[in-house]
Motif scaffolding. Structure first.
Motif, PDB file in Angstrom:
ATOM      1  N   LEU A 107     -31.566 -29.165 -24.435  1.00  0.00           N
ATOM      2  CA  LEU A 107     -30.484 -30.049 -24.011  1.00  0.00           C
ATOM      3  C   LEU A 107     -29.530 -30.306 -25.176  1.00  0.00           C
ATOM      4  CD1 LEU A 107     -29.609 -31.832 -21.541  1.00  0.00           C
ATOM      5  CD2 LEU A 107     -30.880 -33.704 -22.598  1.00  0.00           C
ATOM      6  N   GLY A 108     -28.260 -30.439 -24.870  1.00  0.00           N
ATOM      7  CA  GLY A 108     -27.267 -30.859 -25.848  1.00  0.00           C
ATOM      8  C   GLY A 108     -26.712 -32.220 -25.486  1.00  0.00           C
ATOM      9  N   LEU A 109     -26.353 -33.001 -26.495  1.00  0.00           N
ATOM     10  CA  LEU A 109     -25.720 -34.305 -26.296  1.00  0.00           C
ATOM     11  C   LEU A 109     -24.370 -34.296 -27.005  1.00  0.00           C
ATOM     12  CD1 LEU A 109     -28.759 -36.678 -27.069  1.00  0.00           C
ATOM     13  CD2 LEU A 109     -28.170 -35.546 -24.907  1.00  0.00           C
ATOM     14  N   SER A 110     -23.398 -34.998 -26.441  1.00  0.00           N
ATOM     15  CA  SER A 110     -22.069 -35.049 -27.045  1.00  0.00           C
ATOM     16  C   SER A 110     -21.472 -36.431 -26.860  1.00  0.00           C
ATOM     17  CB  SER A 110     -21.150 -33.998 -26.405  1.00  0.00           C
ATOM     18  OG  SER A 110     -19.875 -34.010 -27.007  1.00  0.00           O
ATOM     19  N   ALA A 111     -20.699 -36.862 -27.853  1.00  0.00           N
ATOM     20  CA  ALA A 111     -19.993 -38.146 -27.793  1.00  0.00           C
ATOM     21  C   ALA A 111     -18.893 -38.112 -28.836  1.00  0.00           C
ATOM     22  CB  ALA A 111     -20.944 -39.316 -28.044  1.00  0.00           C
ATOM     23  N   GLY A 112     -18.112 -39.186 -28.929  1.00  0.00           N
ATOM     24  CA  GLY A 112     -17.070 -39.295 -29.929  1.00  0.00           C
ATOM     25  C   GLY A 112     -15.696 -38.940 -29.403  1.00  0.00           C
ATOM     26  N   GLU A 113     -15.600 -37.839 -28.665  1.00  0.00           N
ATOM     27  CA  GLU A 113     -14.381 -37.399 -28.000  1.00  0.00           C
ATOM     28  C   GLU A 113     -14.801 -36.774 -26.671  1.00  0.00           C
ATOM     29  OE1 GLU A 113     -11.414 -38.659 -30.234  1.00  0.00           O
ATOM     30  OE2 GLU A 113     -10.793 -36.856 -29.173  1.00  0.00           O
ATOM     31  N   PRO A 114     -13.900 -36.715 -25.685  1.00  0.00           N
ATOM     32  CA  PRO A 114     -14.264 -36.071 -24.421  1.00  0.00           C
ATOM     33  C   PRO A 114     -14.620 -34.598 -24.619  1.00  0.00           C
ATOM     34  CG  PRO A 114     -12.240 -37.354 -24.175  1.00  0.00           C
ATOM     35  CD  PRO A 114     -12.538 -37.306 -25.647  1.00  0.00           C
ATOM     36  N   LEU A 115     -15.655 -34.157 -23.933  1.00  0.00           N
ATOM     37  CA  LEU A 115     -16.068 -32.753 -23.973  1.00  0.00           C
ATOM     38  C   LEU A 115     -15.384 -32.033 -22.813  1.00  0.00           C
ATOM     39  CD1 LEU A 115     -18.246 -30.792 -25.367  1.00  0.00           C
ATOM     40  CD2 LEU A 115     -19.556 -31.192 -23.284  1.00  0.00           C
ATOM     41  N   THR A 116     -14.660 -30.986 -23.114  1.00  0.00           N
ATOM     42  CA  THR A 116     -13.916 -30.291 -22.063  1.00  0.00           C
ATOM     43  C   THR A 116     -14.845 -29.373 -21.263  1.00  0.00           C
ATOM     44  OG1 THR A 116     -13.338 -28.402 -23.453  1.00  0.00           O
ATOM     45  CG2 THR A 116     -11.854 -30.302 -23.501  1.00  0.00           C
ATOM     46  N   PRO A 117     -14.504 -29.107 -19.999  1.00  0.00           N
ATOM     47  CA  PRO A 117     -15.286 -28.137 -19.212  1.00  0.00           C
ATOM     48  C   PRO A 117     -15.356 -26.776 -19.886  1.00  0.00           C
ATOM     49  CG  PRO A 117     -13.821 -29.389 -17.783  1.00  0.00           C
ATOM     50  CD  PRO A 117     -13.445 -29.748 -19.192  1.00  0.00           C
ATOM     51  N   HIS A 118     -14.273 -26.395 -20.573  1.00  0.00           N
ATOM     52  CA  HIS A 118     -14.234 -25.099 -21.259  1.00  0.00           C
ATOM     53  C   HIS A 118     -15.343 -25.009 -22.307  1.00  0.00           C
ATOM     54  CE1 HIS A 118     -12.466 -21.438 -22.773  1.00  0.00           C
ATOM     55  NE2 HIS A 118     -12.275 -21.946 -23.981  1.00  0.00           N
ATOM     56  N   THR A 119     -15.506 -26.056 -23.116  1.00  0.00           N
ATOM     57  CA  THR A 119     -16.552 -26.066 -24.139  1.00  0.00           C
ATOM     58  C   THR A 119     -17.931 -26.136 -23.499  1.00  0.00           C
ATOM     59  OG1 THR A 119     -15.049 -27.141 -25.702  1.00  0.00           O
ATOM     60  CG2 THR A 119     -17.406 -27.257 -26.194  1.00  0.00           C
ATOM     61  N   PHE A 120     -18.086 -26.972 -22.485  1.00  0.00           N
ATOM     62  CA  PHE A 120     -19.362 -27.080 -21.770  1.00  0.00           C
ATOM     63  C   PHE A 120     -19.808 -25.710 -21.266  1.00  0.00           C
ATOM     64  CE2 PHE A 120     -21.932 -27.463 -17.993  1.00  0.00           C
ATOM     65  CZ  PHE A 120     -22.777 -28.538 -18.217  1.00  0.00           C
TER      66      PHE A 120
ATOM     67  N   PHE B 172     -10.676 -45.548 -17.193  1.00  0.00           N
ATOM     68  CA  PHE B 172     -11.521 -44.672 -16.387  1.00  0.00           C
ATOM     69  C   PHE B 172     -11.092 -44.732 -14.927  1.00  0.00           C
ATOM     70  CE2 PHE B 172     -14.524 -44.362 -19.822  1.00  0.00           C
ATOM     71  CZ  PHE B 172     -15.367 -43.296 -19.526  1.00  0.00           C
ATOM     72  N   VAL B 173     -11.573 -43.792 -14.158  1.00  0.00           N
ATOM     73  CA  VAL B 173     -11.535 -43.827 -12.698  1.00  0.00           C
ATOM     74  C   VAL B 173     -12.966 -43.697 -12.211  1.00  0.00           C
ATOM     75  CG1 VAL B 173     -10.885 -42.554 -10.608  1.00  0.00           C
ATOM     76  CG2 VAL B 173      -9.228 -42.858 -12.446  1.00  0.00           C
TER      77      VAL B 173
ATOM     78  N   TYR C  41     -13.378 -40.144 -17.316  1.00  0.00           N
ATOM     79  CA  TYR C  41     -12.605 -40.670 -18.439  1.00  0.00           C
ATOM     80  C   TYR C  41     -11.144 -40.271 -18.339  1.00  0.00           C
ATOM     81  CZ  TYR C  41     -11.237 -41.468 -23.342  1.00  0.00           C
ATOM     82  OH  TYR C  41     -10.613 -41.887 -24.485  1.00  0.00           O
ATOM     83  N   GLN C  42     -10.260 -41.230 -18.635  1.00  0.00           N
ATOM     84  CA  GLN C  42      -8.825 -40.962 -18.665  1.00  0.00           C
ATOM     85  C   GLN C  42      -8.288 -40.983 -20.100  1.00  0.00           C
ATOM     86  OE1 GLN C  42      -6.733 -40.904 -15.266  1.00  0.00           O
ATOM     87  NE2 GLN C  42      -8.736 -39.937 -15.203  1.00  0.00           N
ATOM     88  N   SER C  43      -8.495 -42.100 -20.797  1.00  0.00           N
ATOM     89  CA  SER C  43      -8.030 -42.201 -22.171  1.00  0.00           C
ATOM     90  C   SER C  43      -8.494 -43.525 -22.747  1.00  0.00           C
ATOM     91  CB  SER C  43      -6.492 -42.132 -22.241  1.00  0.00           C
ATOM     92  OG  SER C  43      -5.919 -43.352 -21.778  1.00  0.00           O
TER      93      SER C  43
END
Length: 540
Positions: free
Chosen positions: A314-327, A425-426, A435-437
């Motif tokens: 498993l990978g975890l990410s935070a700090g900035e939004p993770l894009t679908p491209h990177t995922f 958020f929405v 997440y929006q910004s």
């Protein structure tokens, strides 16, 4: 209240968050000490031979970690550290940092982990604001602390971990441990006593101190790590978030040690060091930020072929939004999903995320972590909005926002017990939060609200784009326009045709008013030590 914790520095009444303990795991006894829970308990229950920390060639078992924590706790006692004292802890990712934080907590003191890139002026401000009298520091980071000590009268004692051979006349960490007893009873802290003090990474304005209780620290593991990550003693947590980063402290200290698992530390991590360490330490849960995931992909496109990464689950990410491209690219290359969570220094750790068993939708943050509630409100009226409407995120759970000595800021972020981390958020019809910004990163152009990260995610899937940041730029006619700063991959050159390609792609993917009317090509993007883009430096 712990000794040496002046009440006037902490909010109370309606300004304090209202913790909610909705899970049985977070209903702690009145007295609980986080160090005792993370170390002593495992030794008492027969897990003393489990490896707690791996660092380079070194392995430290829970039994050995307990001896080190006890010895340093006794040494700190001998230097005059008392319950409630705030203590600066200044290290790269090394075992001594964990030992020092746990030792401070065990004797009822409050560790304040310090980012290693802070300069003397910044350290002086923190020392004065927090009332810090003691510090433990890695020798290669001593110079800025000594510079800070010349500007303040508070700092009484500095303990130095000798490694690279810096000359100094301070107390030696190694000598103190050698001379102290390794038997120590934990101070009888209440669960609500402060166990950790952190300062925000300061993307805007001066850093703000936030405090977290012993039970709040444990709650991050007993909610997120337990239910979203499914942590167990068989896991090895590793990666590159700095320990003074709330995300790093959770993933590399609290979460592995809560479950009798192992933490893998990498000092001064590079993509190659991380890949080597995944193989060597057999990391199962890899913790990082989107920038580092992208660096792994760009600098070592054949990393999974060169290094054995089969231990990863498993990978975890935070700090900035993770894009679908990177995922998608990490999933294809490494065969793992990434849980992209939203968490803040103020809330201590992640409070919205998918679980590892969910059907993860890349680009969407997920659901409230078990034990937390979340809602979307109108930023002005604080009225709850219907699903599908964009608004300000409000959160309630076993952690909340408690600023140190900042009553004005506290009034902005807590209302009726709910914490407001400052994110737009929405909540979608399926319950997921998207997440929006950041609230202060929302671009308002001709009356339209445009979340910069939404535009970033669309452009990041262009082959030419290595990194991107989108901000609002002043415009006489529209108030603001969308401006994109783009770092290109090495094989691409800035050109007007690329500008037109990027603009057309956004127009064809999002509402046309969201396209970047200005695009500037740059060599690098300014970032904090935790990997967040300093958008304030990019705004014209």
């Amino acid at each position: 209240m712990q000794e040496n914790l002046p009440e006037e520095h902490l909010p109370d009444g309606e300004l304090a968050p209202d913790p909610v303990y909705a899970l049985p795991e977070v209903n702690y006894p009145e007295h609980v000490n986080v160090a005792e829970e993370l170390v002593d308990r495992h030794v008492a229950e027969g897990r003393g031979d489990n490896v707690a920390i791996r660092f380079r060639e070194q392995e430290i078992t829970y039994a050995e970690l307990l001896e080190k924590v006890n010895s340093l706790g006794n040494a700190l006692h001998s230097l005059g550290v008392e319950p409630g004292d705030r203590m600066l802890v200044r290290f790269p990712n090394r075992p001594e940092a964990i030992v020092t934080c746990l030792a401070a907590q065990k004797i009822g003191a409050v560790p304040q982990p310090s980012m290693k890139l802070l300069r003397a002026k910044e350290l002086s401000e923190i020392i004065e604001d927090a009332g810090i009298r003691f510090a433990v520091v890695y020798d290669d980071l001593l110079d800025e602390l000594e510079g800070a000590a010349e500007n303040v009268d508070l700092l009484e004692e500095i303990v130095v971990v000798d490694d690279v051979g810096v000359d100094h006349d301070h107390q030696s960490y190694r000598d103190l441990l050698a001379e102290a007893s390794d038997e120590l009873d934990a101070y009888e802290t209440k669960g609500t006593d402060i166990g950790l003090m952190l300062y925000t990474s300061g993307t805007t304005g001066r850093p703000k101190g936030v405090v977290h209780s012993h039970q709040a620290i444990l709650a991050t593991a007993d909610t997120y790590a337990r239910y979203c990550v499914d942590a167990s003693e068989d896991d090895v947590f590793g990666g590159n978030p700095p320990l003074p980063f709330a995300y790093g402290y959770g993933d590399l200290v609290t979460h592995p040690l809560r479950f009798g698992a192992t933490t893998s530390l990498v000092q001064d991590a590079t993509p190659e060091k991380l890949l080597k360490t995944i193989e060597k330490h057999e990391i199962t849960v890899f913790c990082s930020v989107p920038t580092a995931y992208n660096q792994l992909l760009s600098k070592f496109p054949k990393g999974p072929e060169k290094y054995d990464v089969s231990s990863l689950r498993l990978g975890l990410s935070a700090g900035e939004p993770l894009t679908p491209h990177t995922f998608d690219r990490i999933n294809d290359a490494y065969g793992i999903d990434i849980l992209d969570g939203i968490g803040t220094t103020e809330m201590l750790h992640i409070f919205i995320s998918h679980r590892h068993t969910d059907d993860i939708e890349p680009g969407v943050t997920g659901f409230p972590v078990p034990g937390y509630e979340a809602k979307i409100v109108d930023p002005e009226t604080r009225k709850t909005l219907e699903r599908g409407q964009s608004g300000l995120l409000a959160v309630r759970g076993p952690t909340g926002i408690t600023y140190w000595n900042r009553p004005g800021k506290q009034r902005e972020v807590v209302e009726d017990g709910w914490s407001y981390p400052g994110d737009i958020f929405v909540q979608r019809e399926d319950g997921r939060f998207e997440y929006q910004s950041r609230q202060d990163d929302l671009i308002i152009s001709s009356g339209y609200n445009i979340p910069g990260p939404e535009v970033e995610m669309v452009l990041e899937d262009r082959d030419a784009v290595q990194e991107i940041a989108v901000v609002g730029a002043p415009d006489e006619e529209r108030g603001e326009i969308v401006k994109a700063y783009v770092v290109l991959h090495d094989e691409y050159e800035p050109s007007e045709s690329l500008v037109q390609e990027f603009q057309t792609h956004v127009k064809n993917t999002l509402a046309p008013y969201k396209y970047p009317r200005e695009i500037e090509f740059v060599e690098t993007l300014p970032r904090t030590e935790t990997g967040k883009i300093r958008r304030t430096e990019l705004r014209p």
